[in-house]
Design a protein around this motif. Structure first.
Motif, PDB file in Angstrom:
ATOM      1  N   LYS A 146      36.983  36.849   6.189  1.00  0.00           N
ATOM      2  CA  LYS A 146      36.636  35.584   6.855  1.00  0.00           C
ATOM      3  C   LYS A 146      35.248  35.618   7.481  1.00  0.00           C
ATOM      4  O   LYS A 146      34.489  34.644   7.416  1.00  0.00           O
ATOM      5  N   MET A 147      34.955  36.712   8.163  1.00  0.00           N
ATOM      6  CA  MET A 147      33.736  36.818   8.964  1.00  0.00           C
ATOM      7  C   MET A 147      33.473  38.302   9.175  1.00  0.00           C
ATOM      8  O   MET A 147      34.390  39.114   9.177  1.00  0.00           O
ATOM      9  N   VAL A 148      32.196  38.660   9.364  1.00  0.00           N
ATOM     10  CA  VAL A 148      31.824  40.067   9.540  1.00  0.00           C
ATOM     11  C   VAL A 148      30.852  40.190  10.707  1.00  0.00           C
ATOM     12  O   VAL A 148      29.947  39.369  10.873  1.00  0.00           O
ATOM     13  N   GLY A 149      31.042  41.229  11.521  1.00  0.00           N
ATOM     14  CA  GLY A 149      30.098  41.534  12.587  1.00  0.00           C
ATOM     15  C   GLY A 149      29.678  42.990  12.511  1.00  0.00           C
ATOM     16  O   GLY A 149      30.466  43.853  12.127  1.00  0.00           O
ATOM     17  N   TYR A 150      28.407  43.242  12.856  1.00  0.00           N
ATOM     18  CA  TYR A 150      27.860  44.598  12.828  1.00  0.00           C
ATOM     19  C   TYR A 150      27.244  44.911  14.190  1.00  0.00           C
ATOM     20  O   TYR A 150      26.653  44.030  14.822  1.00  0.00           O
ATOM     21  N   THR A 200      23.841  37.962  -0.106  1.00  0.00           N
ATOM     22  CA  THR A 200      25.121  38.216  -0.763  1.00  0.00           C
ATOM     23  C   THR A 200      26.273  37.733   0.104  1.00  0.00           C
ATOM     24  O   THR A 200      27.184  37.043  -0.371  1.00  0.00           O
ATOM     25  N   LEU A 201      26.241  38.087   1.388  1.00  0.00           N
ATOM     26  CA  LEU A 201      27.344  37.745   2.288  1.00  0.00           C
ATOM     27  C   LEU A 201      27.417  36.252   2.551  1.00  0.00           C
ATOM     28  O   LEU A 201      28.478  35.632   2.407  1.00  0.00           O
ATOM     29  N   MET A 202      26.296  35.647   2.952  1.00  0.00           N
ATOM     30  CA  MET A 202      26.322  34.265   3.447  1.00  0.00           C
ATOM     31  C   MET A 202      26.110  33.220   2.356  1.00  0.00           C
ATOM     32  O   MET A 202      26.801  32.205   2.321  1.00  0.00           O
ATOM     33  N   VAL A 203      25.118  33.440   1.487  1.00  0.00           N
ATOM     34  CA  VAL A 203      24.811  32.445   0.461  1.00  0.00           C
ATOM     35  C   VAL A 203      25.826  32.524  -0.681  1.00  0.00           C
ATOM     36  O   VAL A 203      26.401  31.519  -1.086  1.00  0.00           O
ATOM     37  N   LYS A 204      26.058  33.726  -1.187  1.00  0.00           N
ATOM     38  CA  LYS A 204      27.012  33.896  -2.284  1.00  0.00           C
ATOM     39  C   LYS A 204      28.455  33.816  -1.811  1.00  0.00           C
ATOM     40  O   LYS A 204      29.304  33.225  -2.474  1.00  0.00           O
ATOM     41  N   GLY A 205      28.729  34.420  -0.646  1.00  0.00           N
ATOM     42  CA  GLY A 205      30.109  34.510  -0.191  1.00  0.00           C
ATOM     43  C   GLY A 205      30.538  33.482   0.837  1.00  0.00           C
ATOM     44  O   GLY A 205      31.721  33.380   1.154  1.00  0.00           O
ATOM     45  N   SER A 206      29.572  32.728   1.404  1.00  0.00           N
ATOM     46  CA  SER A 206      29.861  31.725   2.445  1.00  0.00           C
ATOM     47  C   SER A 206      30.552  32.346   3.654  1.00  0.00           C
ATOM     48  O   SER A 206      31.352  31.697   4.332  1.00  0.00           O
ATOM     49  N   ILE A 207      30.236  33.624   3.931  1.00  0.00           N
ATOM     50  CA  ILE A 207      30.868  34.361   5.023  1.00  0.00           C
ATOM     51  C   ILE A 207      29.891  34.472   6.188  1.00  0.00           C
ATOM     52  O   ILE A 207      28.773  34.954   6.004  1.00  0.00           O
ATOM     53  N   PRO A 208      30.265  34.056   7.406  1.00  0.00           N
ATOM     54  CA  PRO A 208      29.379  34.221   8.557  1.00  0.00           C
ATOM     55  C   PRO A 208      29.129  35.691   8.860  1.00  0.00           C
ATOM     56  O   PRO A 208      30.044  36.511   8.803  1.00  0.00           O
ATOM     57  N   GLY A 209      27.881  36.019   9.170  1.00  0.00           N
ATOM     58  CA  GLY A 209      27.512  37.379   9.546  1.00  0.00           C
ATOM     59  C   GLY A 209      26.991  37.420  10.966  1.00  0.00           C
ATOM     60  O   GLY A 209      26.085  36.664  11.326  1.00  0.00           O
ATOM     61  N   ILE A 210      27.564  38.284  11.785  1.00  0.00           N
ATOM     62  CA  ILE A 210      27.203  38.396  13.200  1.00  0.00           C
ATOM     63  C   ILE A 210      26.393  39.671  13.402  1.00  0.00           C
ATOM     64  O   ILE A 210      26.827  40.757  13.016  1.00  0.00           O
ATOM     65  N   GLU A 211      25.232  39.533  14.028  1.00  0.00           N
ATOM     66  CA  GLU A 211      24.361  40.661  14.307  1.00  0.00           C
ATOM     67  C   GLU A 211      24.452  41.076  15.766  1.00  0.00           C
ATOM     68  O   GLU A 211      24.711  40.251  16.643  1.00  0.00           O
ATOM     69  N   ASN A 212      24.223  42.362  16.036  1.00  0.00           N
ATOM     70  CA  ASN A 212      24.175  42.900  17.402  1.00  0.00           C
ATOM     71  C   ASN A 212      25.495  42.758  18.156  1.00  0.00           C
ATOM     72  O   ASN A 212      25.518  42.416  19.345  1.00  0.00           O
ATOM     73  N   VAL A 213      26.600  43.025  17.490  1.00  0.00           N
ATOM     74  CA  VAL A 213      27.889  43.101  18.182  1.00  0.00           C
ATOM     75  C   VAL A 213      27.839  44.305  19.130  1.00  0.00           C
ATOM     76  O   VAL A 213      27.179  45.307  18.859  1.00  0.00           O
ATOM     77  N   GLY A 214      28.499  44.201  20.265  1.00  0.00           N
ATOM     78  CA  GLY A 214      28.464  45.310  21.228  1.00  0.00           C
ATOM     79  C   GLY A 214      29.535  45.178  22.278  1.00  0.00           C
ATOM     80  O   GLY A 214      30.708  44.958  21.972  1.00  0.00           O
ATOM     81  N   GLY A 215      29.141  45.280  23.560  1.00  0.00           N
ATOM     82  CA  GLY A 215      30.101  45.141  24.646  1.00  0.00           C
ATOM     83  C   GLY A 215      31.212  46.165  24.572  1.00  0.00           C
ATOM     84  O   GLY A 215      30.967  47.370  24.539  1.00  0.00           O
ATOM     85  N   ASP A 216      32.455  45.669  24.527  1.00  0.00           N
ATOM     86  CA  ASP A 216      33.646  46.537  24.541  1.00  0.00           C
ATOM     87  C   ASP A 216      34.070  46.981  23.147  1.00  0.00           C
ATOM     88  O   ASP A 216      35.248  47.311  22.938  1.00  0.00           O
ATOM     89  N   LEU A 217      33.144  47.007  22.198  1.00  0.00           N
ATOM     90  CA  LEU A 217      33.515  47.316  20.816  1.00  0.00           C
ATOM     91  C   LEU A 217      34.265  48.636  20.695  1.00  0.00           C
ATOM     92  O   LEU A 217      35.243  48.736  19.945  1.00  0.00           O
ATOM     93  N   ASN A 218      33.848  49.654  21.428  1.00  0.00           N
ATOM     94  CA  ASN A 218      34.533  50.953  21.325  1.00  0.00           C
ATOM     95  C   ASN A 218      35.999  50.874  21.733  1.00  0.00           C
ATOM     96  O   ASN A 218      36.839  51.632  21.222  1.00  0.00           O
ATOM     97  N   LYS A 219      36.325  49.966  22.660  1.00  0.00           N
ATOM     98  CA  LYS A 219      37.693  49.866  23.162  1.00  0.00           C
ATOM     99  C   LYS A 219      38.659  49.279  22.134  1.00  0.00           C
ATOM    100  O   LYS A 219      39.880  49.479  22.246  1.00  0.00           O
TER     101      LYS A 219
END
Length: 259
Positions: A146-150, A200-219
């Protein structure tokens, strides 16, 4: 039942770390309590700063803006996976296939390389970051996520951006020689196309891509969660700062009723 809510966004505002390009977020105080009895600020800058979502229009002409994403893409079940990476390493299709918890069709996926703990106004975070490229992005498209964050600087490896000899670049020509010395190859041998991960992700796949995910990610890494991240209702918008949340039910009893 007690839901636990985690913030997966980096702090936003004046003097925040920014991708090395156009001057970014500046916040000005327009009214303050001692003078005006109210407090009001004004900001100027581009939306591609901090934790944000891109639209296809950002990288390819005549493609959808933010409003082209259906709302169902911004909310749902998914996984936060650990894929540790070091300087200039690539998030590969094999990494994604072997990630645990297993990435399922229809998941929202948050990728933890470990870089979010290093976010700062530094070359380490922006110029020497790991990242994804075409093959990894294609795996996500084929998986119909559905969606991807990095937790890295962009939806692409830095060697696929204008930092080197792509698009308007090179803005950082020294990186070309450093990469050659580090790997013994020209970066264009490994990353021949400009922002192939984005496209590839957004134009071909129409999938939202999120940059700079952080905060409580480790938890939440290693867990299956409910994720949500909504951009502005902005017609023509090519990117938008967002708040990313992860929700976990420790008892595993809460369910949305059918209806």
């Amino acid at each position: 039942m007690s839901l636990q809510i985690y913030n997966l966004s980096q702090p936003w505002g004046h003097h925040m770390p920014e991708w090395p390009s156009t001057p970014g977020i500046n916040v000005h105080v327009k009214k303050f309590h001692a003078k005006d009895g109210v407090y009001m600020t004004e900001f100027e800058g581009i939306m591609h700063r901090g934790t944000h979502m891109d639209a296809p229009l950002h990288v390819t002409e005549n493609t959808p803006c933010l409003m082209g994403y259906p709302l169902w893409r911004f909310f749902g079940t998914g996984v936060a996976v650990s894929i540790p990476k070091k300087k200039w390493e690539v998030i590969t299709a094999e990494d994604l296939e072997n990630a645990r918890p297993k990435i399922r069709e229809g998941d929202i996926v948050m990728i933890n390389t470990g870089m979010h703990t290093k976010m700062a106004d530094t070359d380490e975070y922006y110029a020497y970051s790991p990242g994804i490229y075409r093959d990894g992005a294609q795996w996500l498209v084929d998986k119909k996520v559905k969606m991807v964050g990095y937790d890295v600087q962009a939806n692409d490896h830095p060697m696929a951006t204008k930092l080197v000899d792509h698009g308007l670049g090179p803005t950082h020509p020294h990186l070309i020689e450093e990469y050659k010395e580090y790997f013994g190859r020209d970066p264009k041998e490994d990353f021949p196309d400009w922002e192939a991960g984005h496209k590839t992700l957004m134009v071909k796949g129409s999938i939202p891509g999120i940059e700079n995910v952080g905060g409580d990610l480790n938890k939440v890494t290693g867990k299956r969660c409910t994720f949500m991240a909504f951009p502005w209702r902005w017609q023509g918008g090519e990117g938008c700062a967002i708040r990313v949340l992860a929700v976990i039910d420790p008892d595993q009893t809460f369910r949305f009723e059918k209806g």
